[in-house]
Enzyme design. Structure first.
Site, PDB file in Angstrom:
ATOM      1  N   THR A  17      -3.318  -5.372  11.583  1.00 30.83           N
ATOM      2  CA  THR A  17      -2.062  -4.634  11.438  1.00 30.83           C
ATOM      3  C   THR A  17      -1.443  -4.441  12.817  1.00 30.83           C
ATOM      4  O   THR A  17      -2.033  -4.835  13.833  1.00 30.83           O
ATOM      5  CB  THR A  17      -2.308  -3.244  10.817  1.00 30.83           C
ATOM      6  OG1 THR A  17      -3.131  -2.479  11.713  1.00 30.83           O
ATOM      7  CG2 THR A  17      -2.978  -3.350   9.460  1.00 30.83           C
ATOM      8  N   VAL A  65      -8.571  -4.256   9.881  1.00 35.33           N
ATOM      9  CA  VAL A  65      -7.494  -5.016   9.252  1.00 35.33           C
ATOM     10  C   VAL A  65      -6.462  -5.398  10.314  1.00 35.33           C
ATOM     11  O   VAL A  65      -6.140  -4.603  11.201  1.00 35.33           O
ATOM     12  CB  VAL A  65      -6.838  -4.190   8.124  1.00 35.33           C
ATOM     13  CG1 VAL A  65      -5.702  -4.962   7.477  1.00 35.33           C
ATOM     14  CG2 VAL A  65      -7.880  -3.816   7.070  1.00 35.33           C
ATOM     15  N   TYR A 111      -7.986   7.619  16.708  1.00 37.69           N
ATOM     16  CA  TYR A 111      -7.960   7.232  15.292  1.00 37.69           C
ATOM     17  C   TYR A 111      -9.367   7.267  14.704  1.00 37.69           C
ATOM     18  O   TYR A 111      -9.587   7.818  13.633  1.00 37.69           O
ATOM     19  CB  TYR A 111      -7.351   5.838  15.107  1.00 37.69           C
ATOM     20  CG  TYR A 111      -7.531   5.328  13.702  1.00 37.69           C
ATOM     21  CD1 TYR A 111      -6.693   5.770  12.682  1.00 37.69           C
ATOM     22  CD2 TYR A 111      -8.562   4.457  13.373  1.00 37.69           C
ATOM     23  CE1 TYR A 111      -6.872   5.336  11.371  1.00 37.69           C
ATOM     24  CE2 TYR A 111      -8.746   4.028  12.072  1.00 37.69           C
ATOM     25  CZ  TYR A 111      -7.901   4.461  11.082  1.00 37.69           C
ATOM     26  OH  TYR A 111      -8.080   4.049   9.789  1.00 37.69           O
TER      27      TYR A 111
END
Length: 107
Positions: free
Chosen positions: A46, A44, A9
């Site tokens: 998530t 974040v 990512y």
């Protein structure tokens, strides 16, 4: 191996950010009314980051959407072809997670 769970990512995001900053001036040569920018919301909380073992504080989703919303609404002091991030939605350096302002101050 050895790069952590978000290596793919992170690499793909870095490529996308760099490409955005590279291509923006070329598109602006023809289309003056288009703004092209990229951003980082930061880390974040998530599903993707839930199992990530880090000592960095994770932002809530509400906090994480602030930079993208500012980009969508066009509330920027910069222009096009920038990489934005941080709590203040400020231009960031592509090679290090630091604002351009902080890097200039430390030089």
């Amino acid at each position: 191996r050895g790069f952590g769970p978000l290596h793919a990512y992170g690499f793909s995001k870095a490529c996308l950010n760099t490409f955005t900053c590279f291509i923006a001036p070329k598109i602006l040569e023809d289309k003056k009314n288009i703004i092209i920018n990229c951003c980082t919301p930061g880390l974040v909380d998530t599903d993707m980051t839930k199992k990530l073992d880090t000592n960095q504080n994770k932002k809530s989703i509400e906090q994480g959407i602030q930079v993208p919303i500012q980009l969508i609404l066009g509330n920027l002091n910069g222009g096009s072809g920038q990489f934005y991030g941080g709590a203040e939605c400020e231009p960031m350096c592509l090679d290090e997670y630091i604002s351009v302002k902080k890097r200039q101050a430390s030089s």
